[in-house]
Design a protein around this motif. Sequence first.
Motif, mmCIF file in Angstrom:
data_model
loop_
_atom_site.group_PDB
_atom_site.id
_atom_site.type_symbol
_atom_site.label_atom_id
_atom_site.label_comp_id
_atom_site.label_asym_id
_atom_site.label_seq_id
_atom_site.Cartn_x
_atom_site.Cartn_y
_atom_site.Cartn_z
ATOM 1 N N LEU A 10 62.569 45.361 37.814
ATOM 2 C CA LEU A 10 61.663 44.232 38.249
ATOM 3 C C LEU A 10 61.989 43.071 37.141
ATOM 4 O O LEU A 10 62.082 43.611 36.057
ATOM 5 C CB LEU A 10 60.419 44.567 38.326
ATOM 6 N N ALA A 11 61.938 41.868 37.804
ATOM 7 C CA ALA A 11 62.046 40.652 36.728
ATOM 8 C C ALA A 11 60.724 40.514 36.568
ATOM 9 O O ALA A 11 59.915 40.535 37.324
ATOM 10 C CB ALA A 11 62.630 39.506 37.345
ATOM 11 N N VAL A 12 60.366 40.218 35.354
ATOM 12 C CA VAL A 12 59.230 39.966 34.716
ATOM 13 C C VAL A 12 59.322 38.645 33.768
ATOM 14 O O VAL A 12 59.693 38.756 32.607
ATOM 15 C CB VAL A 12 58.370 41.109 34.104
ATOM 16 N N ALA A 13 58.881 37.575 34.443
ATOM 17 C CA ALA A 13 59.002 36.204 33.871
ATOM 18 C C ALA A 13 57.637 35.177 33.796
ATOM 19 O O ALA A 13 57.536 34.346 33.176
ATOM 20 C CB ALA A 13 60.041 35.307 34.036
ATOM 21 N N LEU A 20 52.201 42.316 39.392
ATOM 22 C CA LEU A 20 53.067 43.279 40.275
ATOM 23 C C LEU A 20 53.619 44.118 39.535
ATOM 24 O O LEU A 20 53.523 45.378 40.034
ATOM 25 C CB LEU A 20 54.159 42.320 40.803
ATOM 26 N N PHE A 21 54.104 44.135 38.517
ATOM 27 C CA PHE A 21 54.881 45.126 37.763
ATOM 28 C C PHE A 21 53.950 46.256 37.355
ATOM 29 O O PHE A 21 54.138 47.507 37.566
ATOM 30 C CB PHE A 21 55.480 44.527 36.375
ATOM 31 N N VAL B 19 38.854 41.594 40.154
ATOM 32 C CA VAL B 19 40.372 41.353 40.211
ATOM 33 C C VAL B 19 41.065 41.754 39.127
ATOM 34 O O VAL B 19 40.463 41.781 37.926
ATOM 35 C CB VAL B 19 40.704 39.682 40.764
ATOM 36 N N ASP B 20 42.246 41.918 39.228
ATOM 37 C CA ASP B 20 43.217 42.189 38.150
ATOM 38 C C ASP B 20 43.363 40.796 37.294
ATOM 39 O O ASP B 20 43.811 39.741 37.810
ATOM 40 C CB ASP B 20 44.678 42.303 38.501
ATOM 41 N N LEU B 21 42.869 40.728 36.000
ATOM 42 C CA LEU B 21 43.039 39.720 35.259
ATOM 43 C C LEU B 21 44.512 39.541 34.766
ATOM 44 O O LEU B 21 45.039 40.187 33.962
ATOM 45 C CB LEU B 21 42.001 39.879 34.185
ATOM 46 N N TYR B 22 45.204 38.146 34.915
ATOM 47 C CA TYR B 22 46.085 37.936 34.149
ATOM 48 C C TYR B 22 45.670 36.747 33.117
ATOM 49 O O TYR B 22 44.389 36.313 33.345
ATOM 50 C CB TYR B 22 47.146 37.247 35.116
#
Lengths: 137, 133
Positions: A10-13, A20-21, B19-22
Amino acid sequence: MIVLLSKEILAVATEPEIILFRNRTRELAIKIGMGLVNQTKLITAASELARNMIRYGGGGTVTLEVISAPKTTGVRLTFRDEGPGIADLSLAMRDGFSTGKSLGLGLPGAKRLANEFSIQSEVGKGTTVTITRWKNG
Amino acid sequence: MERIPVLKMGQFLLVTIQVDLYDRLALGLEDDLINMVSRTDARGVLIDISAVNIVDSFMGRILGNIAAMSRVLDAETVVVGMQPAVAITLVELGLTLPGVHTALNVEKGMALLRTKIGSVSTGEETPHDRIVE
């Protein structure tokens, strides 16, 4: 002997890509029957390393693998970036050290949360971190 | 931009993270909460994380920041509902959330907040308590 059961990259940027990852990592952990505590440790470590990769390495890729050892299965994650690299690895692995404004727990914390941890870094070339969490580790 | 709603109930502000926290979302919450503490004269902040599956060092730092900033604005912060697996992981990660009060659930969290601010009210606005204290 370790046998590779599945592999994806997976690309993670970006931050949404971290989510998602993380979710994909959780799916794999659930699939192999990993308990909730170990799942949480794996995903927390994954989150730390993914953030590091974005913040310091300019983003990169994560290879997600399900691996099997003689008596157990596990999830192995390999984070690769082509960022500036880490000049002093032993300093970077120390609790509370940060070149950013963070708490400096990312690398040492991820190491404590994983069963296996390895890091390679070359200044100007990039950094690769690999962690494994076994199902019953 | 996505936001986490902050509810005002009497002297308290309530936040339920579902929710999933970013990182940017967490930073937005920190901002919103501090502004609301100042604007509404809130005496307590209750953050329910029972639906949160992971708290990493960034999220932990945000919780610590919220508590510290609220404290400076004369409000107490209680984090409630942490899942056991999250607690185990946090400690192993090396994060003990210094300065952040915790309680097992919303009810106990509210009770703790009331004790902290020395009020026996049920969350109704009691502006005079502050002067008496």
